[in-house]
Design a protein around this motif. Structure first.
Motif, PDB file in Angstrom:
ATOM      1  N   GLU A   1       0.851  -1.196   0.000  1.00 16.60           N
ATOM      2  CA  GLU A   1       0.000   0.000   0.000  1.00 16.60           C
ATOM      3  C   GLU A   1       0.882   1.239   0.000  1.00 16.60           C
ATOM      4  O   GLU A   1       2.009   1.212   0.501  1.00 16.60           O
ATOM      5  CB  GLU A   1      -0.927   0.014   1.217  1.00 16.60           C
ATOM      6  CG  GLU A   1      -1.951  -1.102   1.196  1.00 16.60           C
ATOM      7  CD  GLU A   1      -2.968  -0.980   2.307  1.00 16.60           C
ATOM      8  OE1 GLU A   1      -3.469   0.137   2.549  1.00 16.60           O
ATOM      9  OE2 GLU A   1      -3.256  -2.022   2.927  1.00 16.60           O
ATOM     10  N   TYR A   2       0.345   2.332  -0.526  1.00 11.93           N
ATOM     11  CA  TYR A   2       1.125   3.572  -0.613  1.00 11.93           C
ATOM     12  C   TYR A   2       0.207   4.786  -0.474  1.00 11.93           C
ATOM     13  O   TYR A   2      -0.995   4.703  -0.702  1.00 11.93           O
ATOM     14  CB  TYR A   2       1.869   3.636  -1.948  1.00 11.93           C
ATOM     15  CG  TYR A   2       0.939   3.618  -3.140  1.00 11.93           C
ATOM     16  CD1 TYR A   2       0.441   4.797  -3.677  1.00 11.93           C
ATOM     17  CD2 TYR A   2       0.534   2.414  -3.708  1.00 11.93           C
ATOM     18  CE1 TYR A   2      -0.430   4.779  -4.745  1.00 11.93           C
ATOM     19  CE2 TYR A   2      -0.341   2.386  -4.777  1.00 11.93           C
ATOM     20  CZ  TYR A   2      -0.814   3.573  -5.299  1.00 11.93           C
ATOM     21  OH  TYR A   2      -1.688   3.553  -6.363  1.00 11.93           O
ATOM     22  N   ALA A   3       0.822   5.898  -0.104  1.00 15.43           N
ATOM     23  CA  ALA A   3       0.128   7.184  -0.039  1.00 15.43           C
ATOM     24  C   ALA A   3       1.118   8.252  -0.505  1.00 15.43           C
ATOM     25  O   ALA A   3       2.231   8.338   0.026  1.00 15.43           O
ATOM     26  CB  ALA A   3      -0.343   7.477   1.378  1.00 15.43           C
ATOM     27  N   ASN A   4       0.737   9.024  -1.517  1.00 15.57           N
ATOM     28  CA  ASN A   4       1.588  10.079  -2.061  1.00 15.57           C
ATOM     29  C   ASN A   4       0.966  11.436  -1.764  1.00 15.57           C
ATOM     30  O   ASN A   4      -0.243  11.620  -1.911  1.00 15.57           O
ATOM     31  CB  ASN A   4       1.749   9.904  -3.570  1.00 15.57           C
ATOM     32  CG  ASN A   4       2.432   8.607  -3.923  1.00 15.57           C
ATOM     33  OD1 ASN A   4       3.326   8.170  -3.229  1.00 15.57           O
ATOM     34  ND2 ASN A   4       1.996   7.985  -5.004  1.00 15.57           N
TER      35      ASN A   4
ATOM     36  N   GLU B   1       8.424   6.033   5.570  1.00 13.98           N
ATOM     37  CA  GLU B   1       7.882   7.354   5.263  1.00 13.98           C
ATOM     38  C   GLU B   1       8.984   8.357   4.989  1.00 13.98           C
ATOM     39  O   GLU B   1      10.106   8.184   5.455  1.00 13.98           O
ATOM     40  CB  GLU B   1       6.994   7.834   6.414  1.00 13.98           C
ATOM     41  CG  GLU B   1       7.686   7.950   7.754  1.00 13.98           C
ATOM     42  CD  GLU B   1       8.298   9.300   8.013  1.00 13.98           C
ATOM     43  OE1 GLU B   1       7.879  10.286   7.402  1.00 13.98           O
ATOM     44  OE2 GLU B   1       9.226   9.367   8.829  1.00 13.98           O
TER      45      GLU B   1
ATOM     46  N   GLU C   1      -2.211   4.177   8.441  1.00 10.70           N
ATOM     47  CA  GLU C   1      -3.364   5.089   8.370  1.00 10.70           C
ATOM     48  C   GLU C   1      -3.190   6.297   9.294  1.00 10.70           C
ATOM     49  O   GLU C   1      -3.554   7.421   8.930  1.00 10.70           O
ATOM     50  CB  GLU C   1      -4.657   4.346   8.709  1.00 10.70           C
ATOM     51  CG  GLU C   1      -5.046   3.290   7.709  1.00 10.70           C
ATOM     52  CD  GLU C   1      -5.387   3.838   6.329  1.00 10.70           C
ATOM     53  OE1 GLU C   1      -5.761   5.028   6.221  1.00 10.70           O
ATOM     54  OE2 GLU C   1      -5.266   3.073   5.358  1.00 10.70           O
TER      55      GLU C   1
ATOM     56  N   ILE D   1      -0.819   8.734   7.672  1.00  9.94           N
ATOM     57  CA  ILE D   1      -1.489   9.462   6.581  1.00  9.94           C
ATOM     58  C   ILE D   1      -2.337  10.590   7.169  1.00  9.94           C
ATOM     59  O   ILE D   1      -2.276  11.730   6.710  1.00  9.94           O
ATOM     60  CB  ILE D   1      -2.361   8.512   5.739  1.00  9.94           C
ATOM     61  CG1 ILE D   1      -1.483   7.555   4.943  1.00  9.94           C
ATOM     62  CG2 ILE D   1      -3.282   9.301   4.804  1.00  9.94           C
ATOM     63  CD1 ILE D   1      -2.235   6.433   4.267  1.00  9.94           C
TER      64      ILE D   1
ATOM     65  N   LYS E   1      -1.625  14.736   6.595  1.00  8.89           N
ATOM     66  CA  LYS E   1      -2.601  15.544   5.854  1.00  8.89           C
ATOM     67  C   LYS E   1      -2.626  16.988   6.343  1.00  8.89           C
ATOM     68  O   LYS E   1      -3.070  17.876   5.625  1.00  8.89           O
ATOM     69  CB  LYS E   1      -4.002  14.947   5.968  1.00  8.89           C
ATOM     70  CG  LYS E   1      -4.234  13.756   5.075  1.00  8.89           C
ATOM     71  CD  LYS E   1      -5.678  13.298   5.212  1.00  8.89           C
ATOM     72  CE  LYS E   1      -5.976  12.071   4.415  1.00  8.89           C
ATOM     73  NZ  LYS E   1      -7.362  11.622   4.604  1.00  8.89           N
TER      74      LYS E   1
ATOM     75  N   LEU F   1      -3.064  14.961   0.387  1.00  5.08           N
ATOM     76  CA  LEU F   1      -2.951  13.596  -0.107  1.00  5.08           C
ATOM     77  C   LEU F   1      -3.438  13.568  -1.551  1.00  5.08           C
ATOM     78  O   LEU F   1      -4.570  13.944  -1.839  1.00  5.08           O
ATOM     79  CB  LEU F   1      -3.799  12.646   0.752  1.00  5.08           C
ATOM     80  CG  LEU F   1      -3.833  11.181   0.334  1.00  5.08           C
ATOM     81  CD1 LEU F   1      -2.462  10.531   0.499  1.00  5.08           C
ATOM     82  CD2 LEU F   1      -4.868  10.427   1.148  1.00  5.08           C
TER      83      LEU F   1
ATOM     84  N   LYS G   1      -2.726  10.737  -3.803  1.00  6.54           N
ATOM     85  CA  LYS G   1      -3.053   9.388  -4.250  1.00  6.54           C
ATOM     86  C   LYS G   1      -2.759   8.387  -3.142  1.00  6.54           C
ATOM     87  O   LYS G   1      -1.724   8.437  -2.505  1.00  6.54           O
ATOM     88  CB  LYS G   1      -2.250   9.017  -5.504  1.00  6.54           C
ATOM     89  CG  LYS G   1      -2.691   7.703  -6.109  1.00  6.54           C
ATOM     90  CD  LYS G   1      -2.121   7.530  -7.484  1.00  6.54           C
ATOM     91  CE  LYS G   1      -2.733   6.258  -8.078  1.00  6.54           C
ATOM     92  NZ  LYS G   1      -2.268   6.028  -9.420  1.00  6.54           N
ATOM     93  N   LYS G   2      -3.712   7.477  -2.960  1.00  2.00           N
ATOM     94  CA  LYS G   2      -3.565   6.397  -1.989  1.00  2.00           C
ATOM     95  C   LYS G   2      -4.072   5.139  -2.653  1.00  2.00           C
ATOM     96  O   LYS G   2      -5.112   5.160  -3.325  1.00  2.00           O
ATOM     97  CB  LYS G   2      -4.382   6.692  -0.729  1.00  2.00           C
ATOM     98  CG  LYS G   2      -4.330   5.621   0.322  1.00  2.00           C
ATOM     99  CD  LYS G   2      -5.232   5.974   1.493  1.00  2.00           C
ATOM    100  CE  LYS G   2      -5.343   4.786   2.421  1.00  2.00           C
ATOM    101  NZ  LYS G   2      -6.369   4.983   3.434  1.00  2.00           N
TER     102      LYS G   2
END
Length: 90
Positions: free
Chosen positions: A17-20, A46, A69, A72, A76, A81, A83-84
């Motif tokens: 999983e990723y969050a950009n 991170e 989570e 993330i 924020k 955020l 893209k996740k």
């Protein structure tokens, strides 16, 4: 304050999983190819500047996902955020 420096094994393992974020930072949830003897099987990596975010190793997906989570949500406040998602590397 010192942060955990993740071992090379983490970076040779699949991203699940990723969050950009808009500022170019990201948070990744990684499943280790081979668990450590102490049971650590997942990592969260991170690149944010948030003092409440830090790299970590976890024994199960549930704990790693909770930290992912939370990081993330905390970041924020610093950046948007953009893209996740999940990969097919489960």
């Amino acid at each position: 304050m010192s942060y955990l420096i993740l071992p090379k094994r983490v970076f040779n393992s699949p991203l699940i999983e990723y969050a950009n974020f808009q500022d170019g930072t990201f948070i990744n949830l990684i499943k280790l190819n081979k668990s450590y003897a102490n049971g650590d099987s997942f990592a969260v990596y991170e690149t944010t500047n948030d003092p409440f975010c830090s790299n970590g190793l976890y024994k199960n997906y549930k704990k790693a996902k909770l930290k992912f989570e939370l990081m993330i949500r905390n970041n924020k406040y610093n950046s948007i955020l953009i893209k996740k998602g999940k990969t097919n590397n489960n």
